[in-house]
Design a protein around this motif. Structure first.
Motif, PDB file in Angstrom:
ATOM      1  N   ASP A  61       0.833  -1.201   0.000  1.00 27.86           N
ATOM      2  CA  ASP A  61       0.000   0.000   0.000  1.00 27.86           C
ATOM      3  C   ASP A  61       0.873   1.259   0.000  1.00 27.86           C
ATOM      4  OD1 ASP A  61       0.848   0.420   2.605  1.00 27.86           O
ATOM      5  OD2 ASP A  61      -1.025  -0.209   3.543  1.00 27.86           O
ATOM      6  N   SER A  62       0.247   2.406   0.102  1.00 32.60           N
ATOM      7  CA  SER A  62       0.993   3.666  -0.037  1.00 32.60           C
ATOM      8  C   SER A  62       1.840   3.991   1.196  1.00 32.60           C
ATOM      9  CB  SER A  62       0.027   4.812  -0.324  1.00 32.60           C
ATOM     10  OG  SER A  62      -0.848   4.954   0.778  1.00 32.60           O
ATOM     11  N   THR A 141       3.430   3.279   9.639  1.00 26.62           N
ATOM     12  CA  THR A 141       2.727   2.511   8.587  1.00 26.62           C
ATOM     13  C   THR A 141       1.460   1.871   9.150  1.00 26.62           C
ATOM     14  OG1 THR A 141       3.683   0.253   8.729  1.00 26.62           O
ATOM     15  CG2 THR A 141       5.030   1.947   7.675  1.00 26.62           C
ATOM     16  N   LEU A 178       7.328   6.708  -2.673  1.00 26.54           N
ATOM     17  CA  LEU A 178       6.185   7.098  -1.839  1.00 26.54           C
ATOM     18  C   LEU A 178       6.426   8.469  -1.213  1.00 26.54           C
ATOM     19  CD1 LEU A 178       5.575   3.667  -0.043  1.00 26.54           C
ATOM     20  CD2 LEU A 178       4.323   4.599  -2.005  1.00 26.54           C
ATOM     21  N   THR A 179       5.365   9.041  -0.657  1.00 27.94           N
ATOM     22  CA  THR A 179       5.486  10.352  -0.007  1.00 27.94           C
ATOM     23  C   THR A 179       4.828  10.322   1.369  1.00 27.94           C
ATOM     24  OG1 THR A 179       3.356  11.141  -0.845  1.00 27.94           O
ATOM     25  CG2 THR A 179       5.301  11.573  -2.223  1.00 27.94           C
ATOM     26  N   GLY A 182       1.176  11.006   1.021  1.00 32.79           N
ATOM     27  CA  GLY A 182       0.455   9.895   0.364  1.00 32.79           C
ATOM     28  C   GLY A 182       0.216   8.722   1.305  1.00 32.79           C
ATOM     29  N   MET A 183       1.022   8.620   2.382  1.00 33.10           N
ATOM     30  CA  MET A 183       0.878   7.457   3.285  1.00 33.10           C
ATOM     31  C   MET A 183      -0.535   7.311   3.820  1.00 33.10           C
ATOM     32  SD  MET A 183       4.269   7.411   5.679  1.00 33.10           S
ATOM     33  CE  MET A 183       3.893   5.911   6.560  1.00 33.10           C
ATOM     34  N   THR A 185      -3.253   7.612   2.533  1.00 28.50           N
ATOM     35  CA  THR A 185      -4.247   6.958   1.665  1.00 28.50           C
ATOM     36  C   THR A 185      -4.219   5.429   1.819  1.00 28.50           C
ATOM     37  OG1 THR A 185      -2.728   6.902  -0.198  1.00 28.50           O
ATOM     38  CG2 THR A 185      -4.160   8.835  -0.045  1.00 28.50           C
ATOM     39  N   ALA A 186      -3.322   4.934   2.666  1.00 26.75           N
ATOM     40  CA  ALA A 186      -3.330   3.489   2.965  1.00 26.75           C
ATOM     41  C   ALA A 186      -4.497   3.131   3.891  1.00 26.75           C
ATOM     42  CB  ALA A 186      -2.007   3.087   3.620  1.00 26.75           C
TER      43      ALA A 186
END
Ligand code: GLV
Ligand code: MN
Ligand code: MN
Length: 433
Positions: A61-62, A141, A178-179, A182-183, A185-186
């Motif tokens: 995932d992101s 995460t 990744l950014t 953006g994380m 959006t997981a």
């Protein structure tokens, strides 16, 4: 002579052992698998292959969580989640975190082999940074997947944090495309997931002392972490008079002993512990009075109240020392995890599964160690299964488990999934095999 096939427990242990060395460790001669390092990336690749062999589809995932999915009887079914972390502490053991992922993989491999499917999907998640052994922050995460990343750590608060080589979280993420932003959006939707179950080595001595292979966790202790920065004055070791020194290291030494003294005054039953696990001195050479010291502080207890009374006491002691020694001090809060009770209904099911497999009532115990489950509990009902480990040793290369115990854990988790399916069918659909 034909060699007997490995039991699922033996295969799980063998796989953790393979992952304990380069290229799955970033250092040779010891296991160190920090989040997003080369060993971490190689590990994701190896586990992805094993997941595919077990009939799972695989994605990252992101937030770079590894996710294997074993479909249910209908597409897009809600998912029962298993998981733990892929990262390790430096010079760590082979089973902390990894065994939870690999044992769950054996559970799914068994279902795949028997063609057994459920009205829900099963997903296995390999989380990235549970240990906080690379950056001074943990479980980004897990928080991303649980949908609480922004709430806990706004991007501005973590993107610029640096590892020991000066690499920021943002740069490490960029290395895998990744950014930080953006994380988030997981994030998983509550309506897509059913429960989270984590198997983990106990990391304590209780199960071994009582002659039990498995235990069921009732709750995970509260923890707080800080980074403490001391600024004194560097100077010549030969010429600076003792009375004039502002030595950051002797101040730190006094502080470390105060931490130990204060935490030791607690009652064992309160689960109170405090640790200074890392201390760095600058410039760190033989003939310079240390000008700067940075150290970590980790404080845990069974209740928030006990933990926070101790935090106040320790921070007051640190302030006293800093003032008396004319040291400037910064105390940076790095973690604040609430105690996490496990879901009572899931616990009951796990206790039944353990009792069925081991032939004795399940031992229920509190976890002093932190786990991804603490964060996942904010998304879904959560439960944890503990597996006995030798002498309770963990965060140490001597960490060891018995394959027979791991086999029992895999059997108990398999039984748990079937019990879970019975409950699920009563309310939603039918278990088909
Ligand atoms: C994780 O291992 C922790 O409890 O620090
Ligand atoms: Mn762990
Ligand atoms: Mn650990």
């Amino acid at each position: 002579m034909v060699k007997a096939a490995l039991t699922p427990g033996e295969r799980a242990v063998a796989r953790c052992d393979v992952l304990g060395e380069p290229p799955f460790s970033d250092e040779s001669g010891l296991l160190y698998r920090p989040w997003l390092g080369p060993g971490f990336i190689a590990t994701v690749e190896a586990i992805s292959n094993w997941m595919r062999q077990a009939g799972m589809s695989v994605r990252q995932d992101s937030a770079a969580n590894l996710i294997g999915r074993y479909e249910g009887t209908t597409p897009d079914a809600r998912a029962l989640l298993f998981g733990s972390h892929l990262d390790s502490v430096r010079d760590g053991g082979r089973y902390d975190g990894m065994l939870g992922v690999i044992a769950a993989l054996e559970v799914v491999a068994g279902f795949h082999e028997r063609g057994e499917r459920f009205p829900f999907a099963i997903e296995i998640i390999g989380f990235g940074d549970e240990e906080g052994s690379r950056f001074p922050i943990t479980m980004l995460t897990t928080r991303a997947l649980a949908g609480v990343l922004e709430e806990d750590d706004p991007v501005a608060a973590f993107a610029e944090l640096r590892d020991a080589d000066g690499i920021t979280v943002e740069q490490a993420l960029a290395g895998v495309g990744l950014t930080p932003r953006g994380m988030a959006t997981a994030r998983r939707r509550k309506e897509d997931v059913l429960a989270y179950v984590e198997a983990h080595i106990e990391q304590g001595p209780v199960l071994e002392a009582e002659g039990r292979a498995l235990g069921v966790v009732s709750a995970i202790a509260a923890q707080r972490r800080f980074e403490v920065k001391l600024h004194g004055q560097a100077g010549h070791a030969g010429t600076m008079a003792m009375s004039l020194r502002r030595d950051a290291l002797t101040a730190a030494a006094e502080m470390v002993l105060a931490v130990e003294r204060i935490a030791s005054a607690g009652d064992d039953r309160e689960g109170l512990v405090a640790t200074v696990g890392s201390l760095r001195t600058w410039p760190g050479v033989v003939n310079v009075v240390p000008g700067d010291v940075t150290f970590t502080l980790d404080i845990r207890a069974g209740t928030i109240a006990r933990r926070d009374v101790t935090v106040t006491e320790i921070l007051t002691a640190l302030e006293d020392t800093a003032t008396r020694r004319s040291i400037e001090m910064e105390i940076l809060p790095r973690e604040n995890l609430l105690p996490s009770p496990c879901d009572p209904h899931l616990m009951t099911r796990l206790e039944t599964a353990v009792a069925d497999v081991t032939g004795q009532p399940a031992r229920v115990l509190v976890s002093g160690a932190g786990h991804d489950a603490m964060i996942m509990a904010r998304l879904v009902p959560m439960a944890m299964l503990f597996i006995r480990c030798e002498r309770g040793i963990s965060h140490n290369p001597a960490e060891a488990v018995m394959a027979e115990d791991v086999n029992e854990a895999i059997t108990a988790l398999t039984r748990f999934v079937r019990l879970f399916a019975e409950d699920y069918s009563k309310t939603q659909g039918r278990h088909s095999s």
